[in-house]
Design a protein around this motif. Structure first.
Motif, short mmCIF file in Angstrom:
data_model
loop_
_atom_site.label_atom_id
_atom_site.label_comp_id
_atom_site.label_asym_id
_atom_site.label_seq_id
_atom_site.Cartn_x
_atom_site.Cartn_y
_atom_site.Cartn_z
N TYR A 132 3.02 -9.99 -8.36
CA TYR A 132 2.32 -9.09 -9.05
C TYR A 132 1.71 -8.17 -7.76
CZ TYR A 132 -2.36 -7.10 -10.82
OH TYR A 132 -3.49 -6.54 -11.05
N GLY A 133 1.32 -7.03 -8.40
CA GLY A 133 1.06 -5.85 -7.43
C GLY A 133 1.04 -4.54 -8.01
N VAL A 134 1.50 -3.42 -7.44
CA VAL A 134 1.48 -2.34 -8.23
C VAL A 134 2.93 -1.65 -8.15
CG1 VAL A 134 -0.90 -1.71 -7.73
CG2 VAL A 134 0.69 -0.74 -6.17
N HIS A 135 3.20 -0.79 -9.30
CA HIS A 135 4.52 -0.15 -9.23
C HIS A 135 4.52 0.96 -8.28
CE1 HIS A 135 6.76 -2.78 -12.18
NE2 HIS A 135 5.58 -2.55 -13.02
N ARG A 136 3.44 1.96 -8.38
CA ARG A 136 3.43 3.10 -7.53
C ARG A 136 1.76 3.00 -7.06
NH1 ARG A 136 5.69 4.44 -12.27
NH2 ARG A 136 3.89 5.43 -13.02
N LEU A 137 1.44 3.63 -6.13
CA LEU A 137 0.17 3.93 -5.73
C LEU A 137 -0.07 5.37 -5.01
CD1 LEU A 137 -2.54 2.43 -5.03
CD2 LEU A 137 -1.91 2.02 -2.84
N PRO A 138 -0.35 6.39 -5.79
CA PRO A 138 -0.37 7.59 -5.43
C PRO A 138 -1.57 7.85 -4.50
CG PRO A 138 -0.15 7.48 -7.92
CD PRO A 138 -0.64 6.10 -7.41
N VAL A 139 -1.53 8.25 -3.53
CA VAL A 139 -2.68 8.57 -2.42
C VAL A 139 -2.45 10.06 -1.99
CG1 VAL A 139 -2.70 6.23 -1.81
CG2 VAL A 139 -1.24 7.70 -0.58
N THR A 140 -3.63 10.45 -1.51
CA THR A 140 -3.72 11.96 -0.84
C THR A 140 -4.60 11.74 0.14
OG1 THR A 140 -4.10 14.00 -1.43
CG2 THR A 140 -5.61 12.67 -2.28
N TRP A 141 -4.78 13.01 1.20
CA TRP A 141 -5.51 12.78 2.17
C TRP A 141 -5.91 14.50 2.60
CZ3 TRP A 141 -0.71 11.10 2.38
CH2 TRP A 141 0.36 11.82 3.07
N ASP A 142 -6.85 14.64 3.44
CA ASP A 142 -7.02 15.91 3.85
C ASP A 142 -6.20 16.52 4.83
OD1 ASP A 142 -9.24 15.90 2.04
OD2 ASP A 142 -10.70 15.33 3.40
N THR A 143 -5.84 17.65 4.90
CA THR A 143 -4.92 18.10 5.87
C THR A 143 -5.70 19.30 6.78
OG1 THR A 143 -3.67 19.70 4.20
CG2 THR A 143 -2.78 17.62 4.53
#
Length: 397
Positions: free
Chosen positions: A385-396
């Motif tokens: 079990y887990g995730v197929h994708r994990l879309p993340v972002t952050w401040d630049t």
């Protein structure tokens, strides 16, 4: 009046949240911690959901890990086959003991320490690449999958120019949706490449695990199968623990705040994520003789499914077990199994997670999901079990 025996029911699989096991498991654990279970092939066996009984079954030599004896509690029924030479996860002593002893000598403290330094370098390199690329990214593709892939290749001694081929074949084997022909071609290709690698290591050994094993009496087929097994195990489990662990922390901000404020507590964090997430849904064992478990008679030949997520959420063992608490004291979880088959590579997995989590959150203090939590695709269609994708972002800047 005789108490009615409940009818066997299929294994519960529907998770109420991305991080919690099926709700029915908690009810069974409270009322009937070893319960009759209906298997897809028509077999009538048992399901264990309590921590104490899980440990009991996994430690009892009267329960076999041999694959040819098992009935699987989920998925399409398929004929049970004996484990190929070298695939000792599905063997009993003494065959299991022989292989395990040889590999234990290769998973030394020295090698893990050396790998620890290298893992930090690998982690830093992928974080550098993420920073150069800029947000948003799929963390699975950019970080959580490639780190354990590169580490296991270095542990086995796969040359740099062969790694892409090995990993491409492994990806075909572990991803859903590929045709039987594609899966078989990838399996045969990887098996042949592992044999080539074993022959090369025997001719010119280097300082890696596979070279160490060539000094034993293992055959070429055994060496190839052990390498194949370690490659698969080292890729999928750690990659999904890293990805699902990051997902859990990003959706539990009070726990993530602790991780960021107290990185020296990372060992506790890792153990709690291993307990809380339960990426391996079950282990199976088959009774070699009649055995009494929790007041029930498990007859010889019956398969027992041990639910690791249910055992790791047992309130009889863990206070407030359904709460993620990264400062929880004490171990005892079954995330790596128990007994003679307890995961041989558990220390390597711990080293990878202890390096990756603090480095990720230190590099990107504003890291957050780039989609709503409900939009993260879960691996409910996979054995791990887990995730197929994990879309993340952050401040630049």
């Amino acid at each position: 009046m005789t108490e009615a025996v409940p009818l066997p029911t299929p294994l519960p699989t529907l998770r109420p949240t991305p991080f919690d096991p099926p709700a029915e498991l908690a009810g069974l654990r409270a009322s009937r911690p070893i319960a009759p279970l209906a298997y897809p092939d028509g077999h009538r066996g048992w399901l264990v959901t309590s921590h104490a009984l899980a440990r009991e079954v996994l430690a009892d030599r009267r329960f076999s890990a041999r694959s040819e004896l098992h009935h699987m509690p989920a998925g399409q029924p398929r004929p049970a086959q004996p484990a190929p030479p070298g695939i000792f996860l599905s063997m009993d002593p003494p065959a299991h003991t022989r292989y395990r002893h040889l590999l234990t000598g290769e998973f030394t403290v020295r090698r893990m320490r050396l790998l620890g330094d290298r893992i930090e370098e690998i982690t830093g390199a992928y974080l550098d690449a993420m920073e150069r690329q800029g947000p948003p990214v799929d963390l699975v593709e950019s970080f959580t999958a490639p780190i354990p892939a590169l580490v296991i290749c270095e542990l086995l001694g796969v040359p740099g120019d062969d790694r892409e081929r090995f990993l491409a074949e492994a990806d075909v084997l572990m991803r859903p949706g590929n045709s039987p022909e594609e899966v078989m071609a990838a399996f045969l290709g990887m098996q042949e490449h592992m044999k080539e690698l074993a022959r090369a290591k025997r001719a010119e050994p280097t300082d890696d695990l596979l070279s160490g094993l060539t000094r034993s009496d293992l055959t070429e087929e055994e060496l190839a199968n052990i390498g194949f097994m370690l490659l698969g195990a080292g890729l999928d489990t750690t990659a999904n623990q890293l990805a699902l662990g990051t997902f859990a922390l990003l959706t539990h901000p009070e726990q993530l705040a602790v991780v960021r404020a107290e990185p020296e507590r990372i060992e506790r964090v890792v153990e709690e994520l291993l307990r809380f997430l339960g990426i391996i849904p079950f282990l199976v064992r088959t009774a070699l003789e009649d055995v009494e478990v929790g007041g029930e008679l498990v007859e010889a030949g019956q398969t027992v499914t041990v639910s690791l997520p249910a055992a790791n959420r047992d309130p009889g063992r863990f206070p407030d077990p359904d709460t993620l608490d990264v400062l929880r004291e004490g171990g005892g979880h079954l995330g790596f199994g128990h007994g003679v088959h307890q995961c041989l590579g558990q220390q390597l997995a711990r080293v990878e997670m202890r390096a990756a989590f603090p480095a990720l959150f230190a590099r990107f203090p504003s890291l957050r999901l780039a989609v709503e939590p409900g939009e993260v695709p879960l691996r409910t269609d996979m054995p791990i079990y887990g995730v197929h994708r994990l879309p993340v972002t952050w401040d630049t800047p």
